[in-house]
Design a protein around this motif. Structure first.
Motif, short mmCIF file in Angstrom:
data_model
loop_
_atom_site.label_atom_id
_atom_site.label_comp_id
_atom_site.label_asym_id
_atom_site.label_seq_id
_atom_site.Cartn_x
_atom_site.Cartn_y
_atom_site.Cartn_z
N THR A 116 3.76 64.01 -6.27
CA THR A 116 4.90 63.34 -5.43
C THR A 116 5.90 62.52 -6.24
O THR A 116 7.03 62.66 -5.65
CB THR A 116 3.90 62.23 -4.52
OG1 THR A 116 2.99 62.83 -3.95
CG2 THR A 116 4.99 61.88 -3.66
N ILE A 125 13.97 68.45 0.18
CA ILE A 125 13.54 69.12 1.53
C ILE A 125 14.57 69.43 2.10
O ILE A 125 15.66 68.76 2.30
CB ILE A 125 12.81 67.97 2.36
CG1 ILE A 125 11.42 67.42 1.66
CG2 ILE A 125 12.46 68.44 3.74
CD1 ILE A 125 10.71 66.20 2.14
N TYR A 189 3.86 68.22 3.24
CA TYR A 189 4.05 66.52 3.42
C TYR A 189 2.84 65.66 3.54
O TYR A 189 2.84 64.73 2.97
CB TYR A 189 4.97 66.58 4.72
CG TYR A 189 5.73 65.36 4.63
CD1 TYR A 189 6.95 65.22 4.23
CD2 TYR A 189 5.01 64.23 5.28
CE1 TYR A 189 7.46 63.95 4.32
CE2 TYR A 189 5.59 62.92 5.56
CZ TYR A 189 6.90 62.83 4.87
OH TYR A 189 7.55 61.74 4.93
N TYR A 193 2.34 62.81 0.77
CA TYR A 193 2.81 61.66 0.81
C TYR A 193 1.96 60.76 1.67
O TYR A 193 2.03 59.44 1.96
CB TYR A 193 4.17 61.54 1.97
CG TYR A 193 5.24 62.04 1.12
CD1 TYR A 193 5.97 61.40 -0.22
CD2 TYR A 193 5.73 63.51 0.99
CE1 TYR A 193 6.85 61.71 -0.77
CE2 TYR A 193 6.72 63.76 0.17
CZ TYR A 193 7.36 63.12 -0.59
OH TYR A 193 8.26 63.47 -1.54
#
Length: 197
Positions: A116, A125, A189, A193
């Motif tokens: 991350t 992104i 994702y 995250y």
């Protein structure tokens, strides 16, 4: 400009062992965007991301100044030969673009948080809007070393339980990993995250 050689408080032992989510994240971020000299570590970001510098300073338990550098950028410089030596164990060294060719070996349970931090530094992104179709997103990551890009691709493929993405290695350009597809995006994702500091 402020005197960058001034001594400030800091936690010099913070990277001795990577045993927390925050340590793994900031190690990844420094692996991407940090630099070291013989006696200090340095993190320079666009002023758009100046709050991230403040978060890093808090993580380091430091009162080092965040100073303006070139146009629209700021940096934090923390002097510590001990920290420099500690980070070198993980491949964060002088001229790391030339000499660091693999990802560090850290606790597998914390590795996703390292990624991350790495993606926040060297990844992106992208959103693609196609007429009469749902919005599409993709993850991208770039490194000066193809082996690092291949390692990251392998990790994502293992977690997604399928072959995913492709590596673009055009001549004169840094290798890039591109992973598209709505389902892939959602899963990646969440991997990166969920529970991130």
């Amino acid at each position: 400009m402020a005197n960058l050689t001034q001594i400030y408080t800091k936690d010099e032992t913070i990277f001795d062992t990577i045993d927390t989510i925050e340590k793994a994240y900031w190690l990844g971020f420094l692996f991407a965007d940090g630099s070291v000299s013989d006696y200090s570590i340095r993190l320079e970001l666009s002023n758009v991301d100046i709050r991230h510098l403040s978060k890093f300073r808090d993580f380091m338990k430091s009162d080092a100044k965040i100073v303006n550098t070139r146009k629209n950028c700021s940096l934090i410089n923390i002097n510590s030969k001990y920290l420099v030596d500690s980070l070198s164990k993980y491949g964060i060294i002088k001229n790391k673009t030339e000499f660091t060719s693999k990802l560090p070996d850290i606790n597998p349970e914390l590795f996703r948080f390292f990624l991350t931090g790495l993606m926040d530094g060297d990844g992106w992104i992208s959103e693609h809007k196609l007429k009469n179709k749902p919005r599409q997103f993709e993850f991208g990551f770039s490194s000066g070393h193809k082996t690092i890009v291949e390692q990251i691709k392998s990790w994502f493929c293992e977690k997604l339980e399928k072959n995913c993405g492709y590596i673009s290695a055009r001549e004169g350009k840094c290798p890039q990993l591109i992973i598209g597809g709505r389902n892939n995006f959602v899963k990646i994702y969440e991997l990166l995250y969920t529970d991130c500091p």
